[in-house]
Design a protein around this motif. Structure first.
Motif, mmCIF file in Angstrom:
data_model
loop_
_atom_site.group_PDB
_atom_site.id
_atom_site.type_symbol
_atom_site.label_atom_id
_atom_site.label_comp_id
_atom_site.label_asym_id
_atom_site.label_seq_id
_atom_site.Cartn_x
_atom_site.Cartn_y
_atom_site.Cartn_z
ATOM 1 N N ILE A 1 -66.308 12.802 65.286
ATOM 2 C CA ILE A 1 -65.416 12.141 66.234
ATOM 3 C C ILE A 1 -65.085 10.724 65.784
ATOM 4 N N LEU A 2 -65.916 10.138 64.922
ATOM 5 C CA LEU A 2 -65.624 8.797 64.420
ATOM 6 C C LEU A 2 -64.247 8.738 63.762
ATOM 7 N N GLY A 3 -63.813 9.881 63.188
ATOM 8 C CA GLY A 3 -62.497 9.914 62.553
ATOM 9 C C GLY A 3 -61.362 9.693 63.520
ATOM 10 N N VAL A 4 -61.588 9.941 64.806
ATOM 11 C CA VAL A 4 -60.539 9.715 65.798
ATOM 12 C C VAL A 4 -60.229 8.228 65.931
ATOM 13 N N PHE A 5 -61.234 7.392 65.752
ATOM 14 C CA PHE A 5 -61.091 5.969 66.038
ATOM 15 C C PHE A 5 -60.822 5.125 64.800
ATOM 16 N N LEU A 6 -60.902 5.704 63.615
ATOM 17 C CA LEU A 6 -60.622 4.941 62.399
ATOM 18 C C LEU A 6 -59.118 4.817 62.197
ATOM 19 N N GLN B 1 -54.620 3.116 58.286
ATOM 20 C CA GLN B 1 -54.400 2.194 57.186
ATOM 21 C C GLN B 1 -55.641 2.036 56.309
ATOM 22 N N MET B 2 -56.826 2.091 56.900
ATOM 23 C CA MET B 2 -58.032 1.894 56.115
ATOM 24 C C MET B 2 -58.374 3.116 55.266
ATOM 25 N N LYS B 3 -57.662 4.221 55.477
ATOM 26 C CA LYS B 3 -57.912 5.437 54.701
ATOM 27 C C LYS B 3 -56.961 5.586 53.520
ATOM 28 N N LEU B 4 -56.002 4.683 53.384
ATOM 29 C CA LEU B 4 -54.986 4.848 52.353
ATOM 30 C C LEU B 4 -55.581 4.793 50.946
ATOM 31 N N PHE C 1 -45.542 9.440 59.533
ATOM 32 C CA PHE C 1 -44.752 9.057 58.354
ATOM 33 C C PHE C 1 -45.504 8.164 57.375
ATOM 34 N N LEU C 2 -46.632 7.562 57.797
ATOM 35 C CA LEU C 2 -47.332 6.633 56.914
ATOM 36 C C LEU C 2 -47.806 7.329 55.638
ATOM 37 N N TYR C 3 -48.470 8.473 55.778
ATOM 38 C CA TYR C 3 -48.948 9.190 54.602
ATOM 39 C C TYR C 3 -47.787 9.766 53.796
#
Length: 294
Positions: free
Chosen positions: A129-134, A137-140, A228-230
């Protein structure tokens, strides 16, 4: 006698002004929210001369329905004069497998965590569930390195992998919260009859899952289609989804404004999610309500 002659007001009469104010506020907010959509719809059937002579806000003097055909098949986007049709197909090739895979994986995860309790299951659920809140932009940078190393840079397959993994957090959350309401006695009876992990999942849990699966499918479809970011970051040229292509389309405004064609392209790009909302919105609400009540 005086008291008997006093006028009486029913609760319905007294409540009418308050009800009128509520409806007036709701209509006002709806009109404010829908104004951009109305402007885009009107511009999509206006000619460039009409818009240039007046402004982008106005009613059409003559209808230009050919804006939609140009937007679909001939308008130039980033030196490719094929309209938005190739990018629409890219989005479908992205959305359909990503939605199906992320939904199935989320259902399997939710089933495992909710109904097959094991040591540390709450910790695993919390990590997922932590992935819901990340923030995205920090995953790019991590995704850039991953796609480069596995050779999926600038490809629809790379975007499918990203959205499947990104979507697991949401689908697991939805499905786990729905599956905790399934009676554990049902699973115990199935185990006594010799059913294993996957057989219980396919024969018992999935037949009970249509309400929440509809929720996850609608959620994932609309989220992936509108993202659209990715698409802008990891694809270019003819490999981009339609949302990224619309960003490139907006760049041409400074060169030769064609607001009518561009508005038509925006409506065509938004049509799939609008149809999903119109035909699946009530099932989405029913699914959420069913999980909440349970």
């Amino acid at each position: 006698m005086a008291d008997a002659a006093a006028p009486s007001f029913s609760p319905g009469v007294r409540g009418r002004p308050a009800r009128f104010m509520v409806y007036a506020l709701l209509i006002g907010f709806a009109a404010f929210y829908l104004t951009p959509l109305v402007v885009v719809v009107l511009n999509s059937v206006r000619t460039a001369q009409d818009i240039g002579a007046t402004s982008v806000i106005g009613f059409p003097r003559e209808f230009a329905f050919d804006n939609f055909s140009r937007a679909w098949g001939s308008y130039c986007i980033a030196q490719t004069c094929a309209g938005i049709s190739p990018y629409m197909w890219n989005s479908f090739l992205l959305v359909i497998p990503a939605t199906i895979l992320s939904t199935l994986l989320g259902a399997l995860n939710g089933y495992s965590i909710a109904l097959w309790r094991f040591k540390g299951d709450n910790w695993i659920f919390g990590i997922i569930i932590l992935g819901v809140f990340l923030p995205e932009q920090m995953k790019l940078i991590p995704w850039t390195l991953v796609l480069r190393d596995i050779g999926l840079t600038n490809s629809i397959s790379g975007l499918v992998m990203i959205h499947v993994i990104q979507g697991i957090s949401f689908t697991t959350l939805f499905c786990r919260n729905y599956y905790v309401s399934i009676p554990p006695e049902l699973l115990k009876a199935a185990r006594i009859d010799g059913a294993g992990f996957f057989r219980i999942f396919w024969r018992i849990v999935l037949p009970l899952s249509p309400p929440i699966l509809i929720v996850t499918v609608i959620w994932q479809f609309t989220h992936i289609w509108n993202e659209f970011l990715y698409g802008v970051t990891f694809t270019s040229g003819t490999q981009q989804p339609v949302t990224a292509a619309l960003i490139a389309l907006s760049v041409s405004v400074s060169e030769a404004p064609q607001y009518g064609v561009q508005s038509a392209a925006v409506l065509l790009a938004a049509l799939p999610t609008l149809l999903v909302y119109l035909f699946g919105g009530k099932y989405f609400l029913r699914g959420l309500t069913a999980g909440a009540v349970k």
